[in-house]
Scaffold this motif. Structure first.
Motif, short mmCIF file in Angstrom:
data_model
loop_
_atom_site.label_atom_id
_atom_site.label_comp_id
_atom_site.label_asym_id
_atom_site.label_seq_id
_atom_site.Cartn_x
_atom_site.Cartn_y
_atom_site.Cartn_z
N GLU A 157 1.13 -1.06 -0.39
CA GLU A 157 -0.13 0.20 -0.01
C GLU A 157 0.93 1.04 -0.16
OE1 GLU A 157 -3.46 0.17 2.29
OE2 GLU A 157 -2.95 1.34 3.03
N ILE A 158 0.52 2.10 -0.92
CA ILE A 158 1.46 3.49 -0.84
C ILE A 158 0.81 4.38 -1.00
CG2 ILE A 158 3.29 2.20 -2.30
CD1 ILE A 158 2.10 3.83 -4.88
N ALA A 159 0.86 5.96 -0.45
CA ALA A 159 0.18 6.43 -0.64
C ALA A 159 0.45 7.65 -1.77
CB ALA A 159 -0.01 7.88 1.21
N ARG A 160 -0.11 8.09 -2.52
CA ARG A 160 -0.01 8.73 -3.99
C ARG A 160 0.31 9.98 -3.55
NH1 ARG A 160 -3.98 12.35 -5.70
NH2 ARG A 160 -5.92 12.66 -4.14
N SER A 161 -0.10 10.74 -2.68
CA SER A 161 0.77 11.71 -2.01
C SER A 161 2.23 12.10 -2.07
CB SER A 161 -0.10 12.78 -1.29
OG SER A 161 0.29 11.96 0.52
N GLU A 162 2.96 10.56 -1.46
CA GLU A 162 4.56 10.71 -2.11
C GLU A 162 5.19 11.12 -2.94
OE1 GLU A 162 5.26 7.66 1.58
OE2 GLU A 162 4.40 8.70 3.45
N PHE A 163 4.27 10.69 -3.84
CA PHE A 163 4.87 10.90 -5.13
C PHE A 163 4.79 11.83 -5.90
CE2 PHE A 163 4.92 6.09 -3.62
CZ PHE A 163 6.10 5.74 -3.77
N GLY A 164 3.86 12.40 -5.35
CA GLY A 164 3.35 13.95 -6.05
C GLY A 164 2.08 13.39 -7.12
N VAL A 165 2.16 13.04 -6.94
CA VAL A 165 -0.09 12.26 -7.52
C VAL A 165 -0.75 13.30 -6.73
CG1 VAL A 165 -1.27 10.75 -8.60
CG2 VAL A 165 1.49 10.63 -8.72
N ASP A 166 -0.79 14.06 -6.76
CA ASP A 166 -1.69 14.46 -5.04
C ASP A 166 -2.36 15.75 -5.30
OD1 ASP A 166 0.15 16.79 -6.02
OD2 ASP A 166 1.52 17.37 -4.13
N ILE A 167 -2.64 16.05 -6.10
CA ILE A 167 -4.62 16.37 -6.75
C ILE A 167 -5.69 16.20 -5.33
CG2 ILE A 167 -5.44 14.43 -7.56
CD1 ILE A 167 -6.49 17.04 -9.91
N GLN A 168 -6.05 17.43 -5.08
CA GLN A 168 -7.41 17.53 -3.90
C GLN A 168 -8.21 16.95 -4.52
OE1 GLN A 168 -6.28 16.52 -0.81
NE2 GLN A 168 -4.47 16.15 -1.36
N MET A 169 -9.52 16.64 -4.61
CA MET A 169 -10.33 16.56 -4.85
C MET A 169 -11.26 16.20 -3.97
SD MET A 169 -9.64 14.80 -8.84
CE MET A 169 -11.44 14.55 -9.26
N PRO A 170 -11.84 17.60 -2.76
CA PRO A 170 -12.82 17.38 -2.45
C PRO A 170 -14.08 17.03 -2.33
CG PRO A 170 -11.81 19.75 -2.23
CD PRO A 170 -10.92 18.26 -2.63
N MET A 171 -15.24 16.06 -1.94
CA MET A 171 -16.42 16.79 -2.42
C MET A 171 -17.12 17.96 -0.92
SD MET A 171 -17.17 12.53 -2.74
CE MET A 171 -18.21 12.11 -1.27
N ASP A 172 -18.13 17.23 -1.21
CA ASP A 172 -19.38 18.44 -1.03
C ASP A 172 -19.90 17.68 0.30
OD1 ASP A 172 -19.32 20.82 -2.66
OD2 ASP A 172 -21.19 20.37 -3.55
N GLY A 173 -19.55 18.10 1.60
CA GLY A 173 -20.49 17.65 2.65
C GLY A 173 -18.67 16.62 3.63
N GLY A 174 -17.68 16.94 2.80
CA GLY A 174 -16.77 16.11 3.77
C GLY A 174 -16.24 14.97 2.63
N GLY A 175 -15.46 15.04 2.70
CA GLY A 175 -13.98 13.70 2.00
C GLY A 175 -13.33 13.96 0.99
N VAL A 176 -12.77 12.61 0.32
CA VAL A 176 -12.41 13.77 -1.63
C VAL A 176 -13.06 12.24 -2.08
CG1 VAL A 176 -10.22 14.42 -0.04
CG2 VAL A 176 -10.56 11.67 -0.05
N VAL A 177 -12.82 13.61 -3.32
CA VAL A 177 -12.94 12.61 -4.99
C VAL A 177 -12.29 10.78 -4.67
CG1 VAL A 177 -14.02 11.82 -7.26
CG2 VAL A 177 -13.96 13.81 -5.68
#
Length: 185
Positions: free
Chosen positions: A147-167
């Motif tokens: 398991e990896i965190a994509r953000s650690e590899f510069g794949v760090d787009i943030q796409m927040p959802m209305d009401g909380g959470g992420v896409v």
């Protein structure tokens, strides 16, 4: 006192990954309610199984442009600069740094590079077997997960959802099913 790990049918040698009988896949949380699965259609690699399994090595290259999540619009977005930027960073690479037994389990430590960012990862490895194939050659099978965190590899787009959470979640489950062919001596 040292003990040698015995692996049934183990064969030392240099193996080429047979991409037509292997899968480099992943899953990621989507919309906080489900997981999307995908895979890469094009990849290659070499496995060297040493006389002492702990001295074995793995190198692999994945063509990021070959991503397939069964939805072309999403795949095009993942290839874009928002995610992989595959035009400027066409490949993901893995190079092992150690192979070790932990009880009955095997672990492969290595360096994964995505978008020019190299981070350590550990693959939980399952040895599926070694044996002859129908063409006079020899094959080996391996399964691996990490398991990896994509953000650690510069794949760090943030796409927040209305009401909380992420896409799209940050944690990526990577699942490998590898069949390899022993090179002729």
């Amino acid at each position: 006192m040292t003990s040698t790990v015995q692996i049934p049918g183990y064969i030392a040698g240099t193996w080429d990954i047979d991409a037509s009988h292997s899968t480099v896949g992943f899953s990621v949380r989507h919309m906080m309610v489900s997981k999307v699965r995908g895979y890469f259609r094009e990849f290659s690699g070499e496995i060297v199984t040493a006389a002492n399994p702990a001295d074995s090595t793995v190198t692999a290259t994945v063509d990021l442009g070959s991503i397939d999540t069964r939805q072309e619009q999403r795949d095009a977005h993942i290839r874009s600069a928002d995610f992989f930027d595959s035009e400027n960073h066409p490949q993901m690479t893995f190079r092992s740094t150690a192979v070790r037994a932990e009880g009955a389990d095997w672990l492969v430590d290595g360096e994964l590079t995505i978008k020019g960012n190299t981070k350590p990862v550990t693959l939980a490895l399952e040895l599926n077997g070694f044996g002859p194939d129908a063409y006079g050659g020899t094959r080996a099978g391996f399964s691996a997960r990490t398991e990896i965190a994509r953000s650690e590899f510069g794949v760090d787009i943030q796409m927040p959802m209305d009401g909380g959470g992420v896409v799209v979640g940050d944690k990526i489950a990577v699942e490998l099913e590898i069949e390899a062919v022993l090179r002729a001596a």
